[in-house]
Design a protein around this motif. Structure first.
Motif, PDB file in Angstrom:
ATOM      1  N   ALA A 110       0.824  -1.220   0.000  1.00 25.02           N
ATOM      2  CA  ALA A 110       0.000   0.000   0.000  1.00 25.02           C
ATOM      3  C   ALA A 110       0.855   1.266   0.000  1.00 25.02           C
ATOM      4  CB  ALA A 110      -0.936   0.000   1.202  1.00 25.02           C
ATOM      5  N   LEU A 111       1.977   1.249   0.745  1.00 25.52           N
ATOM      6  CA  LEU A 111       2.849   2.421   0.816  1.00 25.52           C
ATOM      7  C   LEU A 111       3.463   2.728  -0.544  1.00 25.52           C
ATOM      8  CD1 LEU A 111       4.269   4.605   2.463  1.00 25.52           C
ATOM      9  CD2 LEU A 111       6.018   2.929   3.072  1.00 25.52           C
ATOM     10  N   GLU A 112       3.981   1.703  -1.203  1.00 21.12           N
ATOM     11  CA  GLU A 112       4.596   1.922  -2.513  1.00 21.12           C
ATOM     12  C   GLU A 112       3.562   2.301  -3.564  1.00 21.12           C
ATOM     13  OE1 GLU A 112       7.986   0.114  -3.989  1.00 21.12           O
ATOM     14  OE2 GLU A 112       8.235  -1.256  -2.313  1.00 21.12           O
ATOM     15  N   LEU A 253      17.239  15.516   6.553  1.00 19.81           N
ATOM     16  CA  LEU A 253      15.903  16.077   6.776  1.00 19.81           C
ATOM     17  C   LEU A 253      15.194  16.421   5.464  1.00 19.81           C
ATOM     18  CD1 LEU A 253      16.754  18.401   9.787  1.00 19.81           C
ATOM     19  CD2 LEU A 253      15.245  16.411   9.865  1.00 19.81           C
ATOM     20  N   VAL A 254      15.936  16.903   4.501  1.00 17.55           N
ATOM     21  CA  VAL A 254      15.343  17.318   3.228  1.00 17.55           C
ATOM     22  C   VAL A 254      15.021  16.121   2.341  1.00 17.55           C
ATOM     23  CG1 VAL A 254      15.809  18.531   1.054  1.00 17.55           C
ATOM     24  CG2 VAL A 254      16.355  19.617   3.240  1.00 17.55           C
ATOM     25  N   HIS A 255      15.862  15.088   2.375  1.00 20.56           N
ATOM     26  CA  HIS A 255      15.731  13.996   1.412  1.00 20.56           C
ATOM     27  C   HIS A 255      15.119  12.711   1.958  1.00 20.56           C
ATOM     28  CE1 HIS A 255      17.823  16.020  -1.851  1.00 20.56           C
ATOM     29  NE2 HIS A 255      18.736  16.420  -0.989  1.00 20.56           N
ATOM     30  N   ARG A 256      14.903  12.613   3.257  1.00 23.79           N
ATOM     31  CA  ARG A 256      14.363  11.373   3.804  1.00 23.79           C
ATOM     32  C   ARG A 256      12.922  11.142   3.350  1.00 23.79           C
ATOM     33  NH1 ARG A 256      12.413  10.460   9.656  1.00 23.79           N
ATOM     34  NH2 ARG A 256      11.076   9.120   8.401  1.00 23.79           N
ATOM     35  N   THR A 257      12.450   9.908   3.462  1.00 24.01           N
ATOM     36  CA  THR A 257      11.050   9.609   3.178  1.00 24.01           C
ATOM     37  C   THR A 257      10.253   9.783   4.467  1.00 24.01           C
ATOM     38  OG1 THR A 257      11.560   7.267   3.544  1.00 24.01           O
ATOM     39  CG2 THR A 257      11.451   8.026   1.265  1.00 24.01           C
ATOM     40  N   TRP A 258       9.360  10.753   4.465  1.00 18.87           N
ATOM     41  CA  TRP A 258       8.590  11.076   5.677  1.00 18.87           C
ATOM     42  C   TRP A 258       7.365  10.192   5.843  1.00 18.87           C
ATOM     43  CZ3 TRP A 258      10.419  13.662   9.599  1.00 18.87           C
ATOM     44  CH2 TRP A 258      11.458  14.563   9.401  1.00 18.87           C
ATOM     45  N   ASP A 259       7.058   9.354   4.843  1.00 18.99           N
ATOM     46  CA  ASP A 259       5.924   8.452   5.013  1.00 18.99           C
ATOM     47  C   ASP A 259       6.321   7.174   5.745  1.00 18.99           C
ATOM     48  OD1 ASP A 259       7.428   7.365   2.977  1.00 18.99           O
ATOM     49  OD2 ASP A 259       5.850   7.424   1.467  1.00 18.99           O
ATOM     50  N   ILE A 260       7.611   7.042   6.107  1.00 19.41           N
ATOM     51  CA  ILE A 260       8.069   5.949   6.952  1.00 19.41           C
ATOM     52  C   ILE A 260       8.168   6.468   8.387  1.00 19.41           C
ATOM     53  CG2 ILE A 260       9.983   4.399   7.479  1.00 19.41           C
ATOM     54  CD1 ILE A 260      10.671   4.343   4.546  1.00 19.41           C
ATOM     55  N   ASP A 271      35.394   7.778  17.289  1.00 20.13           N
ATOM     56  CA  ASP A 271      36.132   7.943  16.040  1.00 20.13           C
ATOM     57  C   ASP A 271      35.280   8.339  14.848  1.00 20.13           C
ATOM     58  OD1 ASP A 271      34.804   5.534  15.986  1.00 20.13           O
ATOM     59  OD2 ASP A 271      36.353   4.507  14.837  1.00 20.13           O
ATOM     60  N   LYS A 272      33.948   8.460  15.041  1.00 19.81           N
ATOM     61  CA  LYS A 272      33.091   8.789  13.903  1.00 19.81           C
ATOM     62  C   LYS A 272      31.678   9.122  14.363  1.00 19.81           C
ATOM     63  CE  LYS A 272      31.937   3.904  13.293  1.00 19.81           C
ATOM     64  NZ  LYS A 272      32.075   2.708  12.454  1.00 19.81           N
ATOM     65  N   ILE A 273      30.910   9.696  13.435  1.00 16.76           N
ATOM     66  CA  ILE A 273      29.466   9.870  13.586  1.00 16.76           C
ATOM     67  C   ILE A 273      28.805   9.165  12.412  1.00 16.76           C
ATOM     68  CG2 ILE A 273      27.533  11.483  13.556  1.00 16.76           C
ATOM     69  CD1 ILE A 273      29.280  13.573  14.819  1.00 16.76           C
ATOM     70  N   GLU A 274      27.794   8.359  12.690  1.00 15.80           N
ATOM     71  CA  GLU A 274      27.031   7.705  11.633  1.00 15.80           C
ATOM     72  C   GLU A 274      25.620   8.269  11.608  1.00 15.80           C
ATOM     73  OE1 GLU A 274      27.115   3.523  12.277  1.00 15.80           O
ATOM     74  OE2 GLU A 274      29.101   3.250  11.377  1.00 15.80           O
ATOM     75  N   ILE A 275      25.181   8.674  10.417  1.00 16.08           N
ATOM     76  CA  ILE A 275      23.830   9.219  10.246  1.00 16.08           C
ATOM     77  C   ILE A 275      23.085   8.305   9.289  1.00 16.08           C
ATOM     78  CG2 ILE A 275      22.471  11.199   9.458  1.00 16.08           C
ATOM     79  CD1 ILE A 275      24.919  12.935  10.146  1.00 16.08           C
ATOM     80  N   ILE A 276      22.003   7.692   9.777  1.00 21.85           N
ATOM     81  CA  ILE A 276      21.203   6.788   8.951  1.00 21.85           C
ATOM     82  C   ILE A 276      19.845   7.431   8.703  1.00 21.85           C
ATOM     83  CG2 ILE A 276      20.140   4.517   8.780  1.00 21.85           C
ATOM     84  CD1 ILE A 276      22.333   3.430  10.553  1.00 21.85           C
ATOM     85  N   SER A 277      19.549   7.625   7.425  1.00 17.48           N
ATOM     86  CA  SER A 277      18.325   8.313   7.025  1.00 17.48           C
ATOM     87  C   SER A 277      17.346   7.332   6.394  1.00 17.48           C
ATOM     88  CB  SER A 277      18.668   9.422   6.015  1.00 17.48           C
ATOM     89  OG  SER A 277      17.504  10.080   5.573  1.00 17.48           O
ATOM     90  N   PRO A 278      16.070   7.329   6.823  1.00 18.06           N
ATOM     91  CA  PRO A 278      15.079   6.409   6.249  1.00 18.06           C
ATOM     92  C   PRO A 278      14.821   6.715   4.775  1.00 18.06           C
ATOM     93  CG  PRO A 278      14.313   7.323   8.336  1.00 18.06           C
ATOM     94  CD  PRO A 278      15.516   8.116   7.929  1.00 18.06           C
ATOM     95  N   GLY A 279      14.742   5.671   3.984  1.00 19.28           N
ATOM     96  CA  GLY A 279      14.488   5.819   2.557  1.00 19.28           C
ATOM     97  C   GLY A 279      15.775   5.787   1.764  1.00 19.28           C
ATOM     98  N   SER A 280      15.750   5.060   0.667  1.00 20.90           N
ATOM     99  CA  SER A 280      16.941   4.988  -0.179  1.00 20.90           C
ATOM    100  C   SER A 280      16.991   6.200  -1.109  1.00 20.90           C
ATOM    101  CB  SER A 280      16.942   3.692  -0.981  1.00 20.90           C
ATOM    102  OG  SER A 280      18.204   3.449  -1.567  1.00 20.90           O
TER     103      SER A 280
END
Length: 418
Positions: A110-112, A253-260, A271-280
């Motif tokens: 349904a989402l797709e 924030l600009v490119h993520r999928t907000w319907d998830i 040693d690092k920061i990892e940012i994981i954004s929903p949506g490919s």
């Protein structure tokens, strides 16, 4: 020769190929070759002319709306059906829409289906109407005043920014930029020696994405910036470039999928920061194009326009370039990993803040950026012997520069699990 996401084999003509016609028309041009077995071997079609006519009739009678396609015949009596990606999505077969999952064809959920409908109508998710009929914009108003000199945020200005529509009310973009909303946000965690040790955690959800951006920046400064006094001057030191972090969060924030209904996850390590954004990646954009900034595809154009007006992003499609430019003098670079349903960006601590890699260590490290290799493949690329290669790999593992994937003969090494 094998079937792929964009190529399917059919020994004969049956109704099952119509699902794949729907998939190609919905998600990307592809080919169906009739007269081949599943393994690609040729059996041919006996009566190619009548079979072509049959294929045409089946498509015209069963796929709605009518897709764009063509048929060709090879000298081995193989019929190739090429179905082009269409502009009037979704394309249905028996009232269902389909997509390719590797070499299989499956029904979309349904989402797709909702996303396909929006794409067919040339609409973005952030342009849809919000369920909220009363919203406040204190944070947005303050930023517009500070950056653009706007004294008062009026309804007319909200309309200009496409955050409000006179007939339908507030848009999803309007709700996301309002002081309070019903959407997920940013979840930030600072880890200790391992992912089981939480030193600090903050979640910013249900509030303006502008506020989320500011709060994330404050938390970054708490752990990755410090000041030193040199003579009579106070100097700020950045363990990770603030410019890179700003761009990374704004990009998410600009490119993520907000319907998830999932947060942007920001994991903070020594040693690092990892940012994981929903949506490919947005449809039609390859990983190479994304990293190189060749094409800008805004998933949420209204939000992107507001961020641009506020100076949070400088120009569409250049954020990734600026992130990598922040590391131009560092051997250790950011790493982007694209998954089917998310994108991970790893921002390493600047080299000056880490023990230096020697030339041999960097030779192996650089070969593991954006890919995974076995120790044998590393040996072949570097020319090092087995003992030396394993010794350096173990040193890089211990230092947290690379990760080990799998066990036994299938063991591979990579920067940040690519």
């Amino acid at each position: 020769m094998r079937e792929t996401k964009n190529l399917e084999f059919k020994e004969t003509v049956s109704n099952t190929f119509l699902k794949t016609v729907s998939a190609f028309a919905n998600y990307g041009t592809g080919k169906i070759e009739f007269g081949r077995k599943d393994d690609g071997s040729v059996v041919g079609i006996k009566d190619v002319k009548s079979t072509c006519l049959n294929i045409e009739n089946m498509i015209n009678d069963s796929i709605k709306p009518a897709p764009d396609y063509s048929l060709t015949i090879s000298d081995k009596n193989i019929i190739t059906l090429t179905v082009k990606e269409g502009s009037y999505k979704p394309y249905f077969y028996k009232s269902k829409a389909y997509k390719r999952n590797d070499s299989a064809t499956v029904e979309v959920d349904a989402l797709e289906l909702t996303r396909l409908i929006l794409e067919g109508q040339n609409q973005s998710y952030d342009s849809l109407t919000s369920s909220k009929n009363k919203l406040e914009f204190k944070i947005l108003g303050e930023k517009l005043k500070s950056v653009m000199g706007v004294e008062k945020l009026t309804k007319d200005l909200l309309i200009t920014l496409e955050l409000y529509n006179k007939k339908e009310g507030y848009t999803i973009a309007g709700e996301l930029l309002a002081d309070n909303n019903d959407f997920p946000g940013i979840d930030m965690v600072r880890f200790g020696k391992d992912i089981n040790t939480f030193l600090d955690r903050a979640e910013y959800a249900g509030v303006s994405i502008l506020g989320q951006y500011d709060k994330a920046l404050e938390k970054y400064r708490q752990y990755y910036q410090y000041e030193v006094i040199e003579g009579s001057l106070r100097k700020r030191i950045e363990k990770i470039p603030e410019r890179a972090f700003r761009e990374a969060v704004a990009n998410a924030l600009v490119h993520r999928t907000w319907d998830i209904k999932s947060n942007i996850n920001i994991s903070m390590f020594d040693d690092k920061i990892e940012i994981i954004s929903p949506g490919s990646l947005p449809k039609g954009l390859s990983k190479e194009e994304y990293i190189d900034g060749q094409i800008s595809v805004l998933r949420n154009p209204i939000i992107g326009n507001v961020f641009f007006r506020l100076g949070i992003i400088e120009r569409f499609g250049t954020g990734i370039h600026r992130i990598f430019a922040s590391y131009k003098d560092s051997k250790i670079k950011p790493v982007i990993t694209v998954y089917e349903n998310s994108i991970k960006l790893s921002l390493p601590v600047l080299e000056s803040e880490l023990p230096k890699l020697n030339d041999d260590e960097y030779s192996i490290y650089s070969n593991l950026v954006q890919r995974s290799l076995t120790s044998s493949e590393v040996m072949e690329l570097t020319g090092f012997g087995k003992t030396k290669t394993l010794k350096i790999l173990n040193s890089l593992l211990k230092g947290g520069y690379i990760e080990k994937l799998g066990n036994g003969r299938g063991t591979r090494y990579s920067v940040n699990g690519f």
